[in-house]
Design a protein around this motif. Sequence first.
Motif, PDB file in Angstrom:
ATOM      1  N   GLU A   1       7.097   4.050  -6.384  1.00 36.03           N
ATOM      2  CA  GLU A   1       6.357   5.202  -5.858  1.00 36.03           C
ATOM      3  C   GLU A   1       4.905   4.790  -5.682  1.00 36.03           C
ATOM      4  OE1 GLU A   1       7.291   8.045  -4.760  1.00 36.03           O
ATOM      5  OE2 GLU A   1       9.335   8.170  -5.518  1.00 36.03           O
ATOM      6  N   GLY A   2       4.427   4.843  -4.449  1.00 41.55           N
ATOM      7  CA  GLY A   2       3.032   4.529  -4.161  1.00 41.55           C
ATOM      8  C   GLY A   2       2.247   5.802  -3.880  1.00 41.55           C
ATOM      9  N   LEU A   3       0.981   5.645  -3.590  1.00 39.15           N
ATOM     10  CA  LEU A   3       0.132   6.796  -3.310  1.00 39.15           C
ATOM     11  C   LEU A   3       0.548   7.533  -2.044  1.00 39.15           C
ATOM     12  CD1 LEU A   3      -3.364   5.305  -4.210  1.00 39.15           C
ATOM     13  CD2 LEU A   3      -1.965   6.883  -5.548  1.00 39.15           C
ATOM     14  N   ARG A   4       1.107   6.801  -1.089  1.00 39.25           N
ATOM     15  CA  ARG A   4       1.532   7.408   0.181  1.00 39.25           C
ATOM     16  C   ARG A   4       3.036   7.366   0.370  1.00 39.25           C
ATOM     17  NH1 ARG A   4      -2.416   3.890   3.517  1.00 39.25           N
ATOM     18  NH2 ARG A   4      -3.903   3.810   1.840  1.00 39.25           N
ATOM     19  N   GLY A   5       3.784   7.306  -0.703  1.00 40.46           N
ATOM     20  CA  GLY A   5       5.239   7.247  -0.609  1.00 40.46           C
ATOM     21  C   GLY A   5       5.761   5.934  -1.151  1.00 40.46           C
TER      22      GLY A   5
END
Length: 61
Positions: free
Chosen positions: A10-14
């Motif tokens: 899971e990243g900051l933008r998805g």
Amino acid sequence: MTEWYLVWVEGLRGPEPQKWSSDALWGQLGRQDVIVRFPLADREADLSLDQLARRHPVPRE
């Protein structure tokens, strides 16, 4: 022998793809942001993240 994995986290933008080696994997096992981990065949280990992400897309819920 080093094994390689494509890991979706899971990243900051998805979801973001990352490539992890078995040498560093044990330190990462407790991470809560891991969505899925795909073991890579020897022939896939040298592919770029873009190529691996197309071969092993993040699972849809």
